[in-house]
Write an enzyme that holds these catalytic residues in place. Structure first.
Site, PDB file in Angstrom:
ATOM      1  N   GLU A  35      15.156  -4.974 -14.471  1.00  0.00           N
ATOM      2  CA  GLU A  35      15.534  -4.025 -13.428  1.00  0.00           C
ATOM      3  C   GLU A  35      17.036  -4.110 -13.200  1.00  0.00           C
ATOM      4  O   GLU A  35      17.594  -5.212 -13.078  1.00  0.00           O
ATOM      5  CB  GLU A  35      14.779  -4.341 -12.142  1.00  0.00           C
ATOM      6  CG  GLU A  35      15.293  -3.677 -10.875  1.00  0.00           C
ATOM      7  CD  GLU A  35      15.337  -2.149 -10.946  1.00  0.00           C
ATOM      8  OE1 GLU A  35      16.286  -1.570 -10.409  1.00  0.00           O
ATOM      9  OE2 GLU A  35      14.422  -1.554 -11.561  1.00  0.00           O
ATOM     10  N   GLN A  36      17.708  -2.953 -13.155  1.00  0.00           N
ATOM     11  CA  GLN A  36      19.160  -2.975 -13.023  1.00  0.00           C
ATOM     12  C   GLN A  36      19.628  -3.336 -11.616  1.00  0.00           C
ATOM     13  O   GLN A  36      20.719  -3.887 -11.450  1.00  0.00           O
ATOM     14  CB  GLN A  36      19.751  -1.637 -13.443  1.00  0.00           C
ATOM     15  CG  GLN A  36      19.415  -0.470 -12.548  1.00  0.00           C
ATOM     16  CD  GLN A  36      20.135   0.806 -12.971  1.00  0.00           C
ATOM     17  OE1 GLN A  36      20.995   0.782 -13.851  1.00  0.00           O
ATOM     18  NE2 GLN A  36      19.772   1.917 -12.363  1.00  0.00           N
ATOM     19  N   ARG A 110       5.305   4.714  -0.582  1.00  0.00           N
ATOM     20  CA  ARG A 110       5.771   4.283  -1.907  1.00  0.00           C
ATOM     21  C   ARG A 110       6.074   2.792  -1.932  1.00  0.00           C
ATOM     22  O   ARG A 110       5.776   2.099  -2.910  1.00  0.00           O
ATOM     23  CB  ARG A 110       7.018   5.060  -2.330  1.00  0.00           C
ATOM     24  CG  ARG A 110       6.819   6.538  -2.562  1.00  0.00           C
ATOM     25  CD  ARG A 110       8.065   7.178  -3.150  1.00  0.00           C
ATOM     26  NE  ARG A 110       8.268   6.746  -4.521  1.00  0.00           N
ATOM     27  CZ  ARG A 110       7.837   7.425  -5.580  1.00  0.00           C
ATOM     28  NH1 ARG A 110       7.167   8.565  -5.422  1.00  0.00           N
ATOM     29  NH2 ARG A 110       8.067   6.980  -6.789  1.00  0.00           N
ATOM     30  N   TYR A 224       1.107  13.887   6.147  1.00  0.00           N
ATOM     31  CA  TYR A 224      -0.089  13.036   6.100  1.00  0.00           C
ATOM     32  C   TYR A 224       0.272  11.630   6.574  1.00  0.00           C
ATOM     33  O   TYR A 224       1.432  11.222   6.533  1.00  0.00           O
ATOM     34  CB  TYR A 224      -0.699  12.992   4.691  1.00  0.00           C
ATOM     35  CG  TYR A 224       0.245  12.640   3.573  1.00  0.00           C
ATOM     36  CD1 TYR A 224       0.560  11.307   3.265  1.00  0.00           C
ATOM     37  CD2 TYR A 224       0.809  13.632   2.778  1.00  0.00           C
ATOM     38  CE1 TYR A 224       1.398  10.987   2.228  1.00  0.00           C
ATOM     39  CE2 TYR A 224       1.653  13.317   1.725  1.00  0.00           C
ATOM     40  CZ  TYR A 224       1.951  11.987   1.459  1.00  0.00           C
ATOM     41  OH  TYR A 224       2.785  11.679   0.420  1.00  0.00           O
ATOM     42  N   ASP A 301       8.505   8.924 -15.758  1.00  0.00           N
ATOM     43  CA  ASP A 301       9.520   9.973 -15.682  1.00  0.00           C
ATOM     44  C   ASP A 301      10.455   9.970 -16.882  1.00  0.00           C
ATOM     45  O   ASP A 301      11.078  10.998 -17.180  1.00  0.00           O
ATOM     46  CB  ASP A 301      10.339   9.834 -14.399  1.00  0.00           C
ATOM     47  CG  ASP A 301       9.617  10.387 -13.183  1.00  0.00           C
ATOM     48  OD1 ASP A 301       8.567  11.041 -13.365  1.00  0.00           O
ATOM     49  OD2 ASP A 301      10.099  10.168 -12.058  1.00  0.00           O
TER      50      ASP A 301
END
Length: 402
Positions: A35-36, A110, A224, A301
């Site tokens: 991970e950067q 998230r 929601y 993605d």
């Protein structure tokens, strides 16, 4: 479990990268996730997890952890943002739903989903997590991939690499070429707030736990609950009239107010409570056939960025991860594993990419188009899942070629 443990590197510590690392490790291989950022984290607000995503989470062994903070909404509801009248709904607690889908429809924050995946990776002995590693380029030969990093970080050699580094994937750019992102000219403002700040009709909708989609001309609002109902997620999306490719001065707060000015009172009451600290321009890309480049494969993605109108971006990344783990559970040759993974996932992801665009167009119809949409949707029963079942049902695992 495979008889030979490979060394797999996963680039990107988001939801897709963590899920891929966990899935491959559970298949019996050693995984290093890179991970950067200086620390792991996730930005954004709410996330919808259709039953295909819940199934993937169960196969990854984290569904129970996700459900501890997630909300299972009773309905998905589309409202007309101008009139305030209901257009259609889907009953997620009907017998038709439970008979057709074996896993729940969930909504979550998230950060909560990311935290559950991160905890599972930290607990797995075959996963090594490294932050502060920015990949600059990759070199590969017949036996390995060599990842190079910014600064003085020494290179890392792996048997294969999974590029899960998101919409602006450096590895994709190096492998596929300098493609242009496709800007939809839409922008989102999103955030979550305590539900007791919702008043009037808004509070009634918040108390219902339903997923509310207020569809209007070239704009919509989604609402929601998340995090056990302790927060209420809101996302306002609209098309900008001032988009230019060489400027970031479009999709402003003033445009947000202007676009939603003609909506019903309930939507207008919600607008001041939508977070304004960050705007999110919405991009996707055209589907591609080449997810695999030697010993490097794209995921999430990086492979198939899509607009959010089918709420499938994270769901499809989770499906990718499960399929990748299944493939590495069958093959010790990375080329075979990647080919099986790509063959299983490529067509389905492309279909969802293109249909996400189309559903966005339907959601944002104006005038007579919106009237006809409402009439058509109103005729559908709340337990009729025919239109969406193909999205919510993952493709079966690919069968290895003898």
């Amino acid at each position: 479990m495979t008889p030979v443990a490979l060394r797999i590197a996963v680039v990107g510590g988001g939801i897709g990268g963590l899920a891929a690392a966990l899935s491959i490790a559970r298949a019996g291989h050693h995984v290093t996730l890179l991970e950067q950022a200086a620390r792991f984290g996730e930005i954004g607000a709410g996330l919808q997890l259709a039953p295909n995503a819940s199934q993937a989470l169960e196969e990854l062994g984290v569904l129970d952890a996700v459900q501890r903070t997630a909300v299972a909404p009773p309905r998905l509801v589309m409202m007309d943002a101008l009139s305030g009248e209901q257009v259609t709904s889907l009953d997620l607690r009907s017998s038709a739903y439970t008979e057709r889908f074996t896993h729940p429809y969930l909504v979550t924050h998230r950060t909560d989903l990311h935290a559950a995946l991160l905890a599972a990776c930290r607990e797995h002995p075959a996963v090594t997590l490294r932050t502060g590693h920015t990949v600059t380029h990759a070199e590969q030969d017949e036996s390995a991939v060599h990842l190079h990093f910014a600064g003085t970080t020494p290179r890392l050699t792996a048997d294969a690499v999974v590029a899960a580094d998101g919409l602006h994937s450096r590895l994709r750019q190096a492998l596929v070429g300098d493609e242009e992102l496709v800007c939809s000219r839409y922008v989102a403002f999103r955030g979550a707030l305590p539900p007791d700040r919702m008043t009037g009709r808004m509070s009634q909708h918040a108390a219902s736990d339903a997923v509310m989609v207020w569809a209007g001309p070239r704009m919509h609002l989604v609402q929601y609950p998340v995090r056990r109902g302790e927060l209420y997620n809101q996302v306002a999306v609209f098309e900008s009239d001032h988009y230019t490719p060489d400027s970031d001065d479009w999709g402003t707060e003033a445009e947000l107010e202007e676009r939603f000015a003609g909506t019903c009172q309930t939507v207008r009451d919600a607008l001041p409570l939508i977070a304004r600290d960050r705007r999110w321009p919405l991009y996707d890309r055209l589907p591609i056939d080449n997810w695999v480049h030697g010993r490097i494969a794209l995921l999430g993605d990086a492979a198939h960025p899509m607009l959010q109108y089918l709420a499938q971006g994270a769901c499809q990344a989770l499906e990718d991860a499960v399929a990748l783990g299944q493939s590495f559970g069958r093959f010790t040759n990375p080329a075979d594993a990647f080919a099986t993974y790509s063959d299983q996932r490529r067509e389905r992801a492309a279909r969802i990419q293109t249909n996400a665009r189309r559903f966005g167009e339907i959601c944002h119809l104006e005038g007579m188009g919106a009237t006809l949409r409402n009439q058509l949707f109103a005729s559908r029963a709340s337990d009729d899942f025919n239109d969406v079942s193909w999205v919510w049902t993952p493709a079966p695992a690919a069968v290895p070629t003898p």
